[in-house]
Design a protein around this motif. Structure first.
Motif, PDB file in Angstrom:
ATOM      1  N   VAL A 317     -15.165  14.681   5.493  1.00  0.00           N
ATOM      2  CA  VAL A 317     -14.040  15.459   4.979  1.00  0.00           C
ATOM      3  C   VAL A 317     -14.489  16.877   4.638  1.00  0.00           C
ATOM      4  N   LEU A 318     -15.630  17.003   3.977  1.00  0.00           N
ATOM      5  CA  LEU A 318     -16.148  18.327   3.637  1.00  0.00           C
ATOM      6  C   LEU A 318     -16.414  19.158   4.894  1.00  0.00           C
ATOM      7  N   GLU A 319     -16.986  18.531   5.915  1.00  0.00           N
ATOM      8  CA  GLU A 319     -17.313  19.254   7.143  1.00  0.00           C
ATOM      9  C   GLU A 319     -16.048  19.788   7.813  1.00  0.00           C
ATOM     10  N   ALA A 320     -15.023  18.973   7.861  1.00  0.00           N
ATOM     11  CA  ALA A 320     -13.769  19.420   8.467  1.00  0.00           C
ATOM     12  C   ALA A 320     -13.125  20.538   7.651  1.00  0.00           C
ATOM     13  N   MET A 321     -13.153  20.407   6.331  1.00  0.00           N
ATOM     14  CA  MET A 321     -12.602  21.461   5.479  1.00  0.00           C
ATOM     15  C   MET A 321     -13.371  22.764   5.664  1.00  0.00           C
ATOM     16  N   ALA A 322     -14.712  22.663   5.740  1.00  0.00           N
ATOM     17  CA  ALA A 322     -15.540  23.859   5.917  1.00  0.00           C
ATOM     18  C   ALA A 322     -15.220  24.554   7.239  1.00  0.00           C
ATOM     19  N   MET A 323     -14.857  23.780   8.254  1.00  0.00           N
ATOM     20  CA  MET A 323     -14.546  24.365   9.554  1.00  0.00           C
ATOM     21  C   MET A 323     -13.090  24.805   9.679  1.00  0.00           C
ATOM     22  N   GLY A 324     -12.366  24.745   8.566  1.00  0.00           N
ATOM     23  CA  GLY A 324     -10.990  25.212   8.604  1.00  0.00           C
ATOM     24  C   GLY A 324     -10.082  24.347   9.439  1.00  0.00           C
ATOM     25  N   ARG A 325     -10.263  23.026   9.324  1.00  0.00           N
ATOM     26  CA  ARG A 325      -9.387  22.069  10.002  1.00  0.00           C
ATOM     27  C   ARG A 325      -8.555  21.343   8.949  1.00  0.00           C
ATOM     28  N   CYS A 326      -7.343  21.021   9.301  1.00  0.00           N
ATOM     29  CA  CYS A 326      -6.467  20.284   8.394  1.00  0.00           C
ATOM     30  C   CYS A 326      -6.917  18.827   8.338  1.00  0.00           C
ATOM     31  N   VAL A 327      -7.100  18.299   7.140  1.00  0.00           N
ATOM     32  CA  VAL A 327      -7.569  16.935   6.939  1.00  0.00           C
ATOM     33  C   VAL A 327      -6.435  16.082   6.387  1.00  0.00           C
ATOM     34  N   ALA A 358       1.468  12.922   9.375  1.00  0.00           N
ATOM     35  CA  ALA A 358       0.888  13.461  10.603  1.00  0.00           C
ATOM     36  C   ALA A 358       1.969  14.151  11.439  1.00  0.00           C
ATOM     37  N   LEU A 359       3.116  13.498  11.607  1.00  0.00           N
ATOM     38  CA  LEU A 359       4.202  14.093  12.382  1.00  0.00           C
ATOM     39  C   LEU A 359       4.752  15.339  11.688  1.00  0.00           C
ATOM     40  N   HIS A 360       4.819  15.317  10.370  1.00  0.00           N
ATOM     41  CA  HIS A 360       5.256  16.494   9.606  1.00  0.00           C
ATOM     42  C   HIS A 360       4.341  17.679   9.890  1.00  0.00           C
ATOM     43  N   LEU A 361       3.033  17.437   9.868  1.00  0.00           N
ATOM     44  CA  LEU A 361       2.066  18.515  10.092  1.00  0.00           C
ATOM     45  C   LEU A 361       2.085  18.993  11.544  1.00  0.00           C
ATOM     46  N   LEU A 362       2.283  18.075  12.486  1.00  0.00           N
ATOM     47  CA  LEU A 362       2.363  18.484  13.891  1.00  0.00           C
ATOM     48  C   LEU A 362       3.571  19.386  14.120  1.00  0.00           C
ATOM     49  N   ALA A 363       4.648  19.128  13.417  1.00  0.00           N
ATOM     50  CA  ALA A 363       5.877  19.913  13.602  1.00  0.00           C
ATOM     51  C   ALA A 363       5.828  21.249  12.870  1.00  0.00           C
ATOM     52  N   PRO A 365       3.031  23.873  12.433  1.00  0.00           N
ATOM     53  CA  PRO A 365       1.674  24.421  12.623  1.00  0.00           C
ATOM     54  C   PRO A 365       1.294  25.485  11.594  1.00  0.00           C
ATOM     55  N   ALA A 366       2.240  26.268  11.133  1.00  0.00           N
ATOM     56  CA  ALA A 366       1.915  27.299  10.145  1.00  0.00           C
ATOM     57  C   ALA A 366       1.466  26.653   8.830  1.00  0.00           C
ATOM     58  N   GLU A 367       2.163  25.618   8.409  1.00  0.00           N
ATOM     59  CA  GLU A 367       1.780  24.896   7.193  1.00  0.00           C
ATOM     60  C   GLU A 367       0.398  24.253   7.370  1.00  0.00           C
ATOM     61  N   ARG A 368       0.184  23.669   8.530  1.00  0.00           N
ATOM     62  CA  ARG A 368      -1.096  23.016   8.831  1.00  0.00           C
ATOM     63  C   ARG A 368      -2.240  24.024   8.779  1.00  0.00           C
ATOM     64  N   GLU A 369      -2.039  25.164   9.374  1.00  0.00           N
ATOM     65  CA  GLU A 369      -3.106  26.175   9.399  1.00  0.00           C
ATOM     66  C   GLU A 369      -3.331  26.790   8.024  1.00  0.00           C
ATOM     67  N   ALA A 370      -2.289  26.889   7.206  1.00  0.00           N
ATOM     68  CA  ALA A 370      -2.459  27.418   5.846  1.00  0.00           C
ATOM     69  C   ALA A 370      -3.314  26.471   5.011  1.00  0.00           C
ATOM     70  N   ILE A 371      -3.065  25.182   5.149  1.00  0.00           N
ATOM     71  CA  ILE A 371      -3.876  24.191   4.432  1.00  0.00           C
ATOM     72  C   ILE A 371      -5.330  24.276   4.888  1.00  0.00           C
ATOM     73  N   ALA A 372      -5.532  24.401   6.189  1.00  0.00           N
ATOM     74  CA  ALA A 372      -6.891  24.487   6.736  1.00  0.00           C
ATOM     75  C   ALA A 372      -7.616  25.722   6.220  1.00  0.00           C
TER      76      ALA A 372
END
Length: 407
Positions: A317-327, A358-363, A365-372
Motif C-alpha cells: 500500500v505504501l509503495e503504491a501511494m508513493a508512486m501516486g497510484r490510487c489505492v 472501484a466502478l465509482h473511481l473508474l467513472a 478519473p479526476a477524483e482518482r488522480e486527486a487521491i493518488a
C-alpha cells in the motif's frame, strides 16, 4: 555508549524486495551508521547466496547458514520441545555457534533481534542492551488462521498461536525495548503482557526516490486504456493468496459487469497452485516473479489490497501511494497508515463495497488522480525511512550524536 552491534534476522536483508526484507534492510543500514554491525541470518534460496556479497560489504562480520530443515523435522522438534514450529524451523546450530563466538570475541554492547524467531539466539545470561523487533504480533495471526481452518490444520495453528504468545511475552519482558510496526500492533502486545518494559511502534518508511512514478514507464501490457487493477506481494503467503482469490472470484466479476474490459494483474514471486489456477478466469493475469514491480504499479488504474488477515503495515500500500497510484484497500490493509479514506486512499469494507467503489473511481478519473496525488504528498512529507528511524540511536543505547566515525 560505544561498542559494536549484533543484528539477528530470520532472512537475509538483501535485496529489499519483499515486506520483511524491506524493513530489515533499512534498519540494518541505519545501525551500520552507528557502529560496526555483526549480522547473523539464514539463507532460504540460491538467490540469497548470490546477494551475500552485499551483506559482506556492509557488515563487520556475518554468518548466513542454509535454512534447510524440512517442515516435518521442524514439526517433530517442536512437539518434542513443546515450542512453536516457527522456532524449530529457524534454529541452526551453525548460527548458534557463531553467535556464541561473536559475543565472546567482539565488543558487542547491543543486540537487535529482528523477528521473534531469532530471540532464541540471545543467551539467557545476556546482560547488555537488547531491542526486539517483533514487527507484528504473529500469535494473533495464527489465532486468525485457526478460526478459519478446521481439522488438524486448525489445531496446529491454534497450538502455534498459544505457544507464540508465550514467546512474545517472554521476549518483551527481557528486552529494553520491543518494537512493532504500528501503534495498533504495539497496543495489542501491551494487552497480552504485564511484564514488558517498553513496547512501542517503529513504523515502516518508504524509499520515495525509488518509488517515484516519474522514474519508470508503465508495463507495456497496461497501456491499452483498459482499467487495470494490480495486486503485488509474495504469492505463496496465505493472506495474499486469500486476497487475490477473493478479488478474482467475488469482486472482479462485479466490476466487469460495469467495465467489461477490466483486468486484474497478480504480481509477485512463488504463486501457489491456488493462485496459478486463477489464470483460467476472464481478465486475470498471473505475472509471477518480476525484476521490478514499479512498471506494474505505474500502469495500474487502481492498486487493490483486499486483505482480510493483515498484521502491521502493508508495504504494498505504501509503495503504491508513493508512486501516486490510487489505492482501494480493505480496512485491515489500511491499518497502521495515517491515511484518510477518500483523501489518500479508498477503503472498502466488503466485496460489494469494493466493486461499487472501484466502478465509482473508474467513472471519475479526476477524483482518482486527486487521491493518488494527495497520497504521494503525504508519503513524501511524513513517511521517509530517515524520519521513521530517527529515534533508533537512542533505542539502541547510543546517543543521537553517535556515529560510526565517533566509535
Amino acid at each position: 555508549m560505544s561498542g559494536e552491534i549484533l543484528f539477528l534476522a530470520h532472512r537475509l536483508p538483501f535485496p529489499p524486495d519483499r515486506g520483511d526484507k524491506i524493513r530489515s534492510h533499512h534498519i540494518l543500514k541505519a545501525l551500520a551508521e552507528l557502529a560496526p554491525v555483526h549480522v547473523g541470518c539464514l539463507a532460504d534460496t540460491h538467490e540469497d547466496k548470490e546477494h551475500e556479497g552485499e551483506l559482506e560489504a556492509l557488515a563487520a562480520t556475518h554468518c548466513m547458514p542454509w535454512r534447510s530443515k524440512p517442515v516435518s523435522v521442524a514439526g517433530f522438534e517442536a512437539l518434542v520441545r513443546r515450542e512453536p514450529v516457527s522456532l524449530a524451523a529457524f534454529r541452526s546450530q551453525d548460527l548458534q555457534d557463531w553467535v556464541r563466538v561473536t559475543l565472546a570475541q567482539r565488543d558487542i554492547r547491543a543486540i537487535y533481534v529482528y523477528s521473534g524467531q531469532m530471540g532464541q539466539y540471545v543467551p539467557s545470561d545476556w546482560a547488555g542492551h537488547l531491542v526486539v523487533d517483533l514487527v507484528d504480533v504473529d500469535s494473533a495471526k495464527f489465532e486468525a488462521y485457526a478460526l478459519d481452518r478446521a481439522g488438524p490444520r486448525g489445531w496446529i495453528d491454534a497450538r502455534e498461536a498459544k505457544l507464540l504468545r508465550r514467546v512474545e511475552a517472554t521476549l518483551a519482558a527481557n528486552a529494553d525495548a520491543t518494537l512493532l510496526v504500528s501503534e495498533a500492533e504495539a497496543g495489542l502486545l501491551r494487552s497480552r503482557t504485564t511484564t514488558a518494559h517498553d513496547i512501542r511502534p517503529l513504523r515502516n518508511g518508504i524509499d520515495c526516490a525509488f518509488f517515484d512514478l516519474a522514474s519508470v514507464e508503465p508495463h507495456p501490457a497496461m497501456k491499452d486504456g483498459a482499467p487495470h487493477f494490480v495486486f503485488t506481494g509474495q504469492m505463496d503467503y496465505a493472506p495474499n493468496v486469500a486476497a487475490v482469490t477473493r478479488f478474482a472470484h467475488a469482486i472482479l466479476p462485479a466490476i466487469q459487469r460495469g467495465a467489461d474490459d477490466a483486468h486484474f494483474h497478480i504480481v509477485g514471486r512463488a504463486p501457489s497452485d491456488a493462485v496459478r489456477a486463477l489464470r483460467e478466469l476472464r481478465g486475470v493475469t498471473i505475472h509471477g516473479a518480476v525484476p521490478d514491480v514499479r512498471p506494474f504499479i505505474a500502469g495500474a488504474t487502481i492498486v487493490v489490497a483486499p486483505i482480510t488477515i493483515a498484521r502491521g503495515v502493508q508495504n504494498k500500500v505504501l509503495e503504491a501511494m508513493a508512486m501516486g497510484r490510487c489505492v482501494l484497500a480493505s480496512p485491515e490493509a489500511a491499518t497502521g497508515i495515517d491515511a484518510k479514506h477518500g483523501e489518500h486512499l479508498v477503503v472498502a469494507e466488503d466485496d460489494r463495497a469494493f466493486a461499487t467503489r472501484a466502478l465509482h473511481l473508474l467513472a471519475r478519473p479526476a477524483e482518482r488522480e486527486a487521491i493518488a496525488a494527495d497520497a504521494r504528498r503525504m508519503v513524501l512529507d511524513t513517511m521517509s525511512w530517515q524520519s521513521m528511524l530517527c529515534d533508533l540511536p537512542r533505542l539502541m543505547g547510543f546517543g543521537n550524536d553517535h556515529s560510526r566515525d565517533a566509535a
